[in-house]
Design an enzyme around this catalytic site. Structure first.
Site, PDB file in Angstrom:
ATOM      1  N   CYS A 254       0.905  -1.137   0.032  1.00  0.00           N
ATOM      2  CA  CYS A 254       0.025   0.127   0.188  1.00  0.00           C
ATOM      3  C   CYS A 254       0.931   1.163   0.044  1.00  0.00           C
ATOM      4  CB  CYS A 254      -1.130   0.054   1.020  1.00  0.00           C
ATOM      5  SG  CYS A 254      -0.203   0.010   3.011  1.00  0.00           S
TER       6      CYS A 254
ATOM      7  N   VAL B 296       1.920   0.056   5.962  1.00  0.00           N
ATOM      8  CA  VAL B 296       1.488  -0.136   7.319  1.00  0.00           C
ATOM      9  C   VAL B 296       0.125  -0.768   7.451  1.00  0.00           C
ATOM     10  CG1 VAL B 296       0.934   0.873   9.422  1.00  0.00           C
ATOM     11  CG2 VAL B 296       3.082   1.558   8.164  1.00  0.00           C
TER      12      VAL B 296
ATOM     13  N   ASN C 140      12.307 -14.523  12.567  1.00  0.00           N
ATOM     14  CA  ASN C 140      10.844 -14.380  12.778  1.00  0.00           C
ATOM     15  C   ASN C 140       9.891 -15.348  11.901  1.00  0.00           C
ATOM     16  OD1 ASN C 140      12.133 -11.115  12.584  1.00  0.00           O
ATOM     17  ND2 ASN C 140      11.528 -12.042  14.439  1.00  0.00           N
TER      18      ASN C 140
ATOM     19  N   ARG D 286      16.674 -21.270  18.509  1.00  0.00           N
ATOM     20  CA  ARG D 286      16.528 -20.467  19.870  1.00  0.00           C
ATOM     21  C   ARG D 286      15.218 -19.468  19.310  1.00  0.00           C
ATOM     22  NH1 ARG D 286      20.615 -17.751  17.328  1.00  0.00           N
ATOM     23  NH2 ARG D 286      20.479 -15.352  17.400  1.00  0.00           N
ATOM     24  N   HIS D 287      15.242 -19.340  17.991  1.00  0.00           N
ATOM     25  CA  HIS D 287      13.980 -18.327  17.555  1.00  0.00           C
ATOM     26  C   HIS D 287      12.713 -19.132  17.638  1.00  0.00           C
ATOM     27  CE1 HIS D 287      17.313 -15.676  16.463  1.00  0.00           C
ATOM     28  NE2 HIS D 287      17.608 -16.532  15.470  1.00  0.00           N
TER      29      HIS D 287
HETATM   30  C1  RB5 Z   1      -4.004   5.364   1.009  1.00  0.00           C
HETATM   31  O1  RB5 Z   1      -4.033   6.676   0.870  1.00  0.00           O
HETATM   32  C2  RB5 Z   1      -2.977   5.007   2.105  1.00  0.00           C
HETATM   33  O2  RB5 Z   1      -3.433   5.229   3.475  1.00  0.00           O
HETATM   34  C3  RB5 Z   1      -2.827   3.479   2.157  1.00  0.00           C
HETATM   35  O3  RB5 Z   1      -2.150   3.236   0.744  1.00  0.00           O
HETATM   36  C4  RB5 Z   1      -1.599   3.093   3.135  1.00  0.00           C
HETATM   37  O4  RB5 Z   1      -0.620   3.900   3.042  1.00  0.00           O
HETATM   38  C5  RB5 Z   1      -2.180   2.992   4.391  1.00  0.00           C
HETATM   39  O5  RB5 Z   1      -1.557   2.413   5.490  1.00  0.00           O
END
Ligand code: RB5
Length: 149
Positions: A65, A69, A99, A132-133
């Site tokens: 995205c 995040v 991980n 250990r992981h």
């Molecule tokens: C979209 O504008 C934006 O919020 C999305 O792509 C992303 O970065 C969200 O985490």
């Protein structure tokens, strides 16, 4: 290696470039959308890609995205998913080795195509070291499965 891909409208351009690169180097994938550049909501594409990985229909997942995040948070809500949101190769590699991440999220507003390729390469090549992981990865699963440690 079969990869489930997903992105929102902001991540789609980088996803398309990665798909072209996967075609060149012979990596199999399925794109779970978005299929247009119309404004959309990242969970609608992070979720199906993550579900396909959790259901073992795909070996790994990569989701994109704007920042990585929102779509990583969406993927990480699916049981069995360990999705790293990453903007450099070192963490991508270590996230595999330590991980056992099964999904990678990147931000198309954060990384360019060349850096994204380096991140993906390290992430795909990294092998989980166990040992250990494993105790720690098991603890993450326990929190996920029972709501406590
Ligand atoms: C979209 O504008 C934006 O919020 C999305 O792509 C992303 O970065 C969200 O985490």
């Amino acid at each position: 290696m079969k990869i489930a891909l997903g992105s929102d409208h902001v991540g789609r351009e980088l996803k398309l470039k990665l798909m072209e690169w996967f075609d060149e180097i012979g990596i199999e994938y399925k794109d779970f959308g978005a299929y247009t550049f119309d404004r959309c909501n990242y969970p609608e594409f992070g979720y199906p890609a993550a579900k396909a990985v959790a259901d073992k229909e795909f070996d790994r997942g990569i989701v994109i995205c704007g920042t990585g995040v929102g779509i990583s948070l969406s993927a990480n809500k699916v049981k069995g998913i360990r999705c790293v949101c990453c903007s450099e190769p070192y963490s991508a590699l270590l996230s595999r080795q330590h991980n056992d991440t099964n999904m990678l999220a990147m931000g198309s507003r954060v990384v360019g195509f060349d850096l994204a390729k380096m991140i993906v390469k390290m992430w795909l090549e990294g092998e989980y070291e166990g040992g250990r992981h494993q105790v720690r990865v098991d603890q993450i699963s326990k929190i996920e499965n029972t709501g406590s440690l």
